[in-house]
Motif scaffolding. Sequence first.
Motif: not given
Length: 732
Positions: A377-379, A405, A480, A702-703
Amino acid sequence: MRITRQRIRLGGVVQGVGFRPFVHRLAVKHGLAGFVANSTAGVVTEVEGDRAAVDAFRVALVRDAPSLARVGETGVDEVAPRGDTRFEIRASMPAQGEYTLVSPDAATCPDCLRDLSEAGNRRRGYAFTNCTNCGPRYTIIRDVPYDRPGTTMAGFRMCAACQAEYDDPANRRFHAQPNACPQCGPSLSGDVAEARRRLAAGEVVAIKGLGGFQLACDARNADAVRRLRGGKRRSDKPFAVMVRDVAAARRLAAVSDKEAAVLEGWRRPIAILRSHEAWPEVAPANGTLGVMLPSTPLHYLLFENTPYDVLVMTSGNRSDEPLAIDNAEAARRLNGVADWQLTHNRDICMRADDSVVRCFQGSERLLRRARGYAPETLDLRRTVPEMLAVGGELKNAFCLTKGRHAILSQHIGDLENYETLVFFEETLAHLKRLFRVEPRLVAHDLHPGYLSTRYALAMEGVPKLGVQHHHAHVASCMAENGLDGEVIGVAFDGTGYGTDGAIWGGEFLVAGYREFTRRAHLRYVPLAGGDRAVRQPWRSAVAYGLEVPGVADERQHVVRQMIQKGLNTVPTSSCGRLFDAVAAIVGLRSEATYEGQAAIELEALADDSVDGRYEFTLSGEELDFGPTMESIARSREGRPAIAARFHNTLAAAIVETCRQVGRESGLRRVCLSGGTFQNVKLLAGTIPALRSAGFAVYLHAQVPPNDGGIALGQAAIAARRSELAAEPQTHR
Ligand code: ZN
Ligand code: ZN
Ligand code: FE
């Protein structure tokens, strides 16, 4: 000595990654008593002993966590001491409505690789060797908590030797849910030696991997590669290759230290590298090569004592379909593509393609986020309501939210057919179940024709929110990078539906999460032919008012007529179409067989030693490359110089336009997003110039910058807009 007891709750990726034995070892080392257990929310441990030891334990718990673990939220409570004398590992403690984070699949670790190759080892040559530090996770998990009955390993009963490893806290296979050996675990349907023989003989072999079937052949056998292309109906799009180690990768391409680390890391993506030689069959007209190392024991076995050193390794599907995961499905769908299949009897629960990264400025940057990354997951850096953002159409990925998340799905693919939509729906149902999400809001693209939009609009009982495509790109980059407030967003891509009904794709926005204003854009040109215009770059050159070499006059005439009469013609500010126009006008490419082909080939061609540029004009909101196109049409230089000057022109135009928007808005932060920014040549020209103009520049890492990232932006925007709706009304 003061005795204290603390209950420590840990969220994040802490199950199935060897966390409990790690906690056990740590507690023993610090002389503490108590227990550790899995819960549906993660891991809970209670430790009792000297206060200083407990404090040191807590620090080490996060600092020294196992390699696959990612410790998220932690909670600590003081509880009454119980006089425990030993530390034990307890069974799972279920709790209602809670969830835990599932680890992505991890490539074979060095210890398991040794088991695999060591003479006399009981796992010598065993294709399903794994431990708590490696092996399948997301692709085999049916539900949480992560225990063997909840995985596709449920049907395999461990033998006594495996069970003993599984039960021993000191063993690295302690509670390794996919633990197996040749006696008790999954088995191959065929013989690896035969697969090697067939590959060496130039055959195409389908191999059941972690997240789906892959198709392999000897990359140095042009005939084999051509047959694979024919079978997959994929004419030019580059294939990735697999080599046994970094040394072999260095023989094919330039590999920086960062790239070596990415290649060898447990996520094991395909890395786009600058290749030493041309690969006319594997990656036509391309200066780069997608390279990956083995990620499963089976891959390693395919490289044992073989005459070939490079295998094409591509997804097991025909173009445009999701990859096959089921044995029967593969037999049917890959019939005629593969000469032979090497399958096995462990089911794949979730499809996951190979991930693709490109390194730039010392960071890995994802172009396709799938195996090894999802469902990490991304924060979001704030708690948001549970939502679904369905993403776009090409390179679709969707995003669910839970707490802080953002759960970005693995790469789904181009949502243009029924099979891919089914994959979308299955993955959505699966991630909703794993993370216990029930969306209260659904965000979608404004394009009414996208299958994702239609899916969202058909959902019952959930409020809908439409988000403009390029706003989503910029918000994705902001989210991001953890940015708030407003930024200058440069969103360059092929296609996105504009608020005026035109096709946007060369956009300068002033954007926050809630709102955006369009401050400048590429001048509209009339694009005739709908979808066909994307496959025929020469139509973009006609849109710029140019005569295209190598395309029959009658065809060009018809298109000019369509434009004059406004038949099937839309105005577009797309930067992708600008690349198309350049590729067509220099005679490089008048037809395209995959998305972004013209841009990829122009980037590959560009001569880095050429630093001049062409003219463009910026007047008001309109950035016009008409003068650029005319110069290129008249130019007598070679294509490498023209391609370089064109990139330099685009970079200069981005900087000039950002300066203008910066002067008007006072903003100094620039976010670069959209598929065009996968182009490293363009990034390398743009970023330093933006910085010297006083801007802080933000990129994706990351995206993906392409449409695989817009779901995150849609979710971030929806989160803020729902807050707005929830704020109390003020009456005056
Ligand atoms: Zn291992
Ligand atoms: Zn066994
Ligand atoms: Fe886009």
